[in-house]
Scaffold this active site. Structure first.
Site, PDB file in Angstrom:
ATOM      1  CB  THR A  43     -14.213   2.336  22.370  1.00  0.00           C
ATOM      2  OG1 THR A  43     -15.066   3.403  22.739  1.00  0.00           O
ATOM      3  CG2 THR A  43     -13.787   2.490  20.924  1.00  0.00           C
ATOM      4  CB  THR A  44     -10.998  -1.449  24.046  1.00  0.00           C
ATOM      5  OG1 THR A  44     -10.538  -0.106  24.197  1.00  0.00           O
ATOM      6  CG2 THR A  44      -9.820  -2.340  23.721  1.00  0.00           C
ATOM      7  CE1 TYR A 107     -24.276   8.907  10.951  1.00  0.00           C
ATOM      8  CE2 TYR A 107     -26.505   9.008  11.847  1.00  0.00           C
ATOM      9  CZ  TYR A 107     -25.646   9.038  10.762  1.00  0.00           C
ATOM     10  OH  TYR A 107     -26.135   9.211   9.497  1.00  0.00           O
ATOM     11  CE1 TYR A 133     -14.127   7.014  26.373  1.00  0.00           C
ATOM     12  CE2 TYR A 133     -15.603   5.169  25.986  1.00  0.00           C
ATOM     13  CZ  TYR A 133     -14.406   5.808  25.748  1.00  0.00           C
ATOM     14  OH  TYR A 133     -13.490   5.253  24.880  1.00  0.00           O
ATOM     15  NE  ARG A 138     -13.537   4.851  17.692  1.00  0.00           N
ATOM     16  CZ  ARG A 138     -12.941   3.642  17.718  1.00  0.00           C
ATOM     17  NH1 ARG A 138     -11.691   3.530  18.122  1.00  0.00           N
ATOM     18  NH2 ARG A 138     -13.599   2.575  17.342  1.00  0.00           N
ATOM     19  CE  LYS A 162     -11.698   5.494  28.459  1.00  0.00           C
ATOM     20  NZ  LYS A 162     -12.087   4.228  27.778  1.00  0.00           N
ATOM     21  CB  ILE A 203     -10.345   3.555  31.533  1.00  0.00           C
ATOM     22  CG1 ILE A 203     -11.033   3.826  32.871  1.00  0.00           C
ATOM     23  CG2 ILE A 203     -11.057   2.438  30.787  1.00  0.00           C
ATOM     24  CD1 ILE A 203     -12.472   4.285  32.745  1.00  0.00           C
TER      25      ILE A 203
END
Length: 293
Positions: A43-44, A107, A133, A138, A162, A203
């Site tokens: 994501t980052t 989504y 994850y 998000r 995560k 993380i």
């Protein structure tokens, strides 16, 4: 097996292209200050706006930079399309990544059975380890603890999760019913609480800016020095908070630019630079921290 401190790497851009030299330099800085692994294209890393070619480029750079340096690569290989996730996972394995980080499909909001079948298909397509994850804020879908435990028990190369849902009761439930499942903090604000409750690593977003602090916080916790670990977590409270004043990775890239770690401050639309008010907030907060080069 992967454990310890690692950063979810930002992706630096210059003229709307990946700035390879800066990316290499940032990864080398992670290694210098004690990170056990690097995590490209999560994501980052603005993976949602990278082309597949760029996504693969980032993985290749990370693998080449970390090779023979005792630092592992946990490559982002997630998608809301199972076949795309499989293709990315297979590329990461071919490229030499040590493991893959696979975000839950976003989504399309699959059921828990849909999540199970998605992860089963991706994990079975490769031989390297896979980390789940979970970041429902998000993706719009939560990997329920029972689903994570089922995946861990049924599929040999699913070894970790995560967790970034913000709920400590999830950590306790996972630790209680799947004690060998490795749990990694995906939320800098609660790195210490997760580590103190059996987590095996972090993380980190903040680790892009302060890898020395995040690596020490994690090291102390894993070696039972909980007082020292908690002290660093408390010290980082203000910066952890400000780095989420807007959607990640907007603030972290701004902070790195202000600190002189980035030559340019670029994002991919629809992300933009922080508002003037938040830019001042980031600048003021940074004055309380020493950012090592």
């Amino acid at each position: 097996m992967l454990s310890g401190a690692m950063s979810a790497l930002i992706t630096p851009f210059k003229n709307n292209k990946i700035d390879e030299q800066t990316y290499i330099r940032l990864i080398e800085r992670q290694i210098k200050y004690g990170m056990q692994a690097c995590v490209p294209v999560g994501t980052t890393g603005e993976s949602a706006t990278l082309s597949h070619k760029e996504h693969m480029q980032c993985i290749e750079i990370a693998v080449c930079t970390c090779k023979n340096k005792g630092v592992k690569v946990l490559a982002g290989a997630g998608s809301n399309c199972t076949q795309e996730a499989i293709e990315l996972a297979q590329f990461a394995q071919k490229c030499g990544a040590d493991a893959i980080l696979c975000v839950s499909p976003y989504y399309n909001k699959p059921t828990q059975e849909g999540l199970y079948q998605h992860y089963k298909a991706v994990a079975n397509s490769v031989e390297i380890p896979l980390m789940l994850y979970n970041v429902p804020g998000r993706t719009g879908v939560n990997i329920e603890p029972q689903t994570a435990i089922r995946l861990f028990k049924d599929i040999e190369n699913i070894f970790a999760i995560k967790e970034a849902n913000g709920h400590m009761d999830t950590i306790v439930e996972l630790n209680t019913h799947a004690q060998d499942l490795l749990i990694f903090s995906g939320d800098d604000a609660i790195n210490y609480p997760i580590l103190a409750n059996g987590g095996k690593g972090v993380i980190s977003v903040t680790g892009n800016l302060l890898p020395d602090k995040i690596s020490k916080l994690t090291e102390y916790a894993l070696y039972g020095k909980l007082t020292e670990s908690k002290a660093i977590n408390n010290e980082l409270y203000d910066i952890n908070r400000v780095l989420f004043c807007e959607s990640n990775p907007i603030p972290i890239k701004a902070a790195m630019f202000i600190a002189g770690l980035l030559d340019t401050l670029e994002y991919r639309l629809p992300l933009l630079q922080p508002s003037r008010e938040n830019m001042r907030l980031i600048e003021n907060t940074l004055q309380n921290y020493e950012v090592l080069k």
